[in-house]
Write an enzyme that holds these catalytic residues in place. Structure first.
Site, PDB file in Angstrom:
ATOM      1  CB  ALA A 144     -29.539   1.619   5.568  1.00 36.90           C
ATOM      2  N   GLY A 194     -35.725   2.380  -1.943  1.00 35.23           N
ATOM      3  CA  GLY A 194     -34.373   2.290  -1.402  1.00 35.23           C
ATOM      4  C   GLY A 194     -34.141   3.337  -0.352  1.00 35.23           C
ATOM      5  CG  ASN A 195     -31.615   3.013   2.587  1.00 33.87           C
ATOM      6  OD1 ASN A 195     -30.405   3.223   2.521  1.00 33.87           O
ATOM      7  ND2 ASN A 195     -32.109   1.809   2.840  1.00 33.87           N
ATOM      8  NE  ARG A 196     -31.964  11.252   1.511  1.00 30.37           N
ATOM      9  CZ  ARG A 196     -32.771  11.696   0.576  1.00 30.37           C
ATOM     10  NH1 ARG A 196     -32.415  11.638  -0.688  1.00 30.37           N
ATOM     11  NH2 ARG A 196     -33.941  12.196   0.896  1.00 30.37           N
TER      12      ARG A 196
END
Ligand code: CTP
Length: 407
Positions: A283, A215-217
Site C-alpha cells: 500500500a 502512512g496507512n493501515r
C-alpha cells in the site's frame, strides 16, 4: 537493510550415516549442508560410529547425534524415530552401505536409522559407498533399481581408488556434489522451482519531521502470506517490505526493508529486470510531504499547511519495463465495489492480473487475518474467492497463477 538467505535455508535434513570408511566424508557433508543453511540432524548406525565419532558430528551440527532407540537408558529417554521421520524435509543416507540398501528394500527395522527410514514421510536420497564388486553385484544393482522405482534418489558413486586397494566404481560421491544434489532436489520437485518472484508488501511511511509521518493501515499480512506461499512452492522470493512487524517467512530468499515509496521504488528497480514475476501488494503512499524536517516540529513552529508531491507509481514503472516473458500482478483496494476502477488499473499499469479487495466486505482489507477478493485477468475473466484466511487465499492465488500465468 538486506538479508540474503542461503539456498537450503529452513530445509530440514536428516543425515543417516552407515558403516563405511566413507563415513569420514559425512562430517564434511554435514558441515556443507549447514553452511548452505539447512537444519541438520544426524542418525548414525553402530557401524558408522566405528569409523567416525558421534562427537565429531554433534560438534559440527551443534546438537546431539542419534544412534540408539534409547538416549539414556537409565533416565528412560527414548529416541522417537517417528518424530525424526516426520521432522525431515529430506533424508540423505550418506554413505549408504550395501547392507543398508538391502535393509531398505526389505523393510528391515534393526536399528534407529532403519526405523526412521520406515516411518519417513519425506523423500529419501542415498549415496552408496562400497567396494566395486559389491556395487556391481546383481543384488546391489537390483536393490538400487527397486529403491529408484519407489522414488528414492540415487546419488551415483564415483570411480577411483577404493579402500580395498582396488580401483573402480563404488566410492561415495564427494560431499559438495551430494550437497548440490540436495539443493537440486528441492528445486526440481516444486511447481515454482527456478522462478524468481518479486513481492512488495506493507505500507510506506513518508516523513513529515523527525518523529511524524504520513502512512496507512496496511499490516503487510497479505504480501507476507504470498511470499510464504511462493517460497513453499519453490520460488526464489525477493520480498521488498515497508515498515511492518512481521517475521520473514521461512524459505524467503531475500528481504529488503524499506521505509518510503522512493526507497521501495529504488529497491524494486534494482531487481525487477531479473524476475519472472512481480506481485505488488504494498500500500504505497501516492504522495509525500514536499518539505520534511530533521528535527521535531514544535507547536510554535508548525507549518501552516503541508504541501505534497507525487511519489513514483512503482507498479506502473514495472509494467512499463515488463518484458514479454515477465508476468505482473497488482492489487487494488477500493472503498466501493471497485470493479471498473480495478479494470482501469489493470490496463493502465500493463498488468496480467489484478486482485481486487473492497473495504465494503467485512473481514477484507487492512490489518485483518482474512480477505475476500476478486481476481481479474487481462482476458476479462473474473474469479471470486470467498472470505478466508490470508494464508489459505495466498496458496490458492499462487496455484492459480501457476496455471494461468506461468504454465
Ligand atoms: N502501487 C504502486 N506504487 C504506487 C501506488 C500504487 O506500486 N505509488 C501499486 C500497489 O502496490 C497496488 C496497485 O498499485 O498493487 C494499485 O494501488 P492503488 O493504491 O489501489 O492504486 P493507485 O494507482 O494509487 O490508484 P488510486 O489511488 O487512484 O486508487
Amino acid at each position: 537493510m538486506e538479508l540474503a538467505s542461503p539456498p537450503l535455508s529452513e530445509r530440514r535434513i536428516v543425515l543417516g550415516i552407515t558403516g563405511s570408511i566413507a563415513a569420514y566424508k559425512s562430517a564434511v557433508l554435514a558441515r556443507e549442508l549447514k553452511r548452505r543453511g539447512a537444519e541438520v540432524r544426524v542418525v548414525m548406525t553402530a557401524g558408522a560410529t566405528e569409523f567416525i565419532t558421534p562427537l565429531t558430528l554433534a560438534t559440527l551440527i551443534d546438537r546431539p547425534v542419534h544412534s540408539d532407540f534409547t538416549e539414556d537408558e537409565h533416565a528412560g529417554v527414548w529416541t522417537n524415530h517417528v518424530e525424526l521421520g516426520v521432522w525431515g524435509d529430506l533424508i540423505v543416507v550418506a554413505p549408504a552401505t550395501a547392507n543398508t540398501l538391502s535393509a531398505m528394500v526389505h523393510g528391515q527395522c534393526e536399528n534407529l536409522l532403519q526405523a526412521v527410514l520406515l516411518s519417513a514421510r519425506c523423500p529419501v536420497a542415498v549415496a552408496p559407498a562400497m567396494d566395486l564388486d559389491m556395487f556391481t553385484h546383481a543384488s546391489t544393482q537390483d536393490n538400487l533399481r527397486i529403491l529408484e522405482s519407489r522414488g528414492v534418489d540415487i546419488i551415483d558413486p564415483g570411480t577411483g581408488p577404493l579402500a580395498s586397494g582396488l580401483v573402480g566404481k563404488g566410492r561415495m560421491a564427494e560431499p559438495k556434489d551430494i550437497a548440490d544434489q540436495v539443493e537440486a532436489h528441492f528445486q526440481r520437485t516444486l511447481p515454482w522451482s527456478h522462478k524468481r518472484v518479486l513481492i512488495t508488501a506493507g505500507p510506506t511511511q513518508e516523513p513529515l519531521d523527525a518523529v511524524r509521518f504520513l502512512g496507512n493501515r496496511s499490516s503487510g499480512k497479505m504480501g507476507f502470506a504470498l511470499a510464504s506461499a511462493f517460497a513453499d512452492q519453490g520460488a526464489l522470493v525477493t520480498l521488498v517490505a515497508g515498515p511492518v512487524s512481521l517475521a520473514t517467512p521461512e524459505r524467503v530468499h531475500r528481504r529488503i526493508d524499506v521505509s518510503t515509496a522512493v526507497e521501495m521504488n529504488n529497491a524494486v528497480q534494482t531487481c525487477w529486470a531479473d524476475m519472472d514475476m512481480g506481485v505488488a501488494c504494498a500500500a504505497v503512499a501516492d504522495f509525500r510531504p514536499t518539505l520534511t524536517s530533521d528535527s521535531k516540529w514544535h507547536r510554535a513552529n508548525m507549518p501552516e499547511a503541508i504541501t505534497l508531491e507525487e511519489n513514483p507509481d512503482i507498479l506502473h514503472g514495472m509494467g512499463q519495463s515488463k518484458s514479454d516473458a515477465q508476468r505482473l500482478v497488482g492489487f487494488a483496494l477500493e472503498t466501493d465495489e471497485g470493479l471498473d476502477s480495478a479494470k482501469g488499473k489493470l490496463v493502465r499499469k500493463n498488468l496480467d492480473a489484478i486482485v481486487l479487495n473492497t473495504l465494503q466486505d467485512n473481514g477484507a482489507g487492512f490489518a485483518v487475518d482474512t480477505n475476500k477478493v476478486t481476481v481479474l485477468n487481462k482476458n476479462g475473466q473474473a474469479l471470486k474467492f470467498d472470505l478466508q484466511a490470508k494464508d489459505e487465499l495466498a496458496q490458492k492465488l499462487v496455484d492459480l497463477w501457476r496455471t494461468t500465468l506461468i504454465a
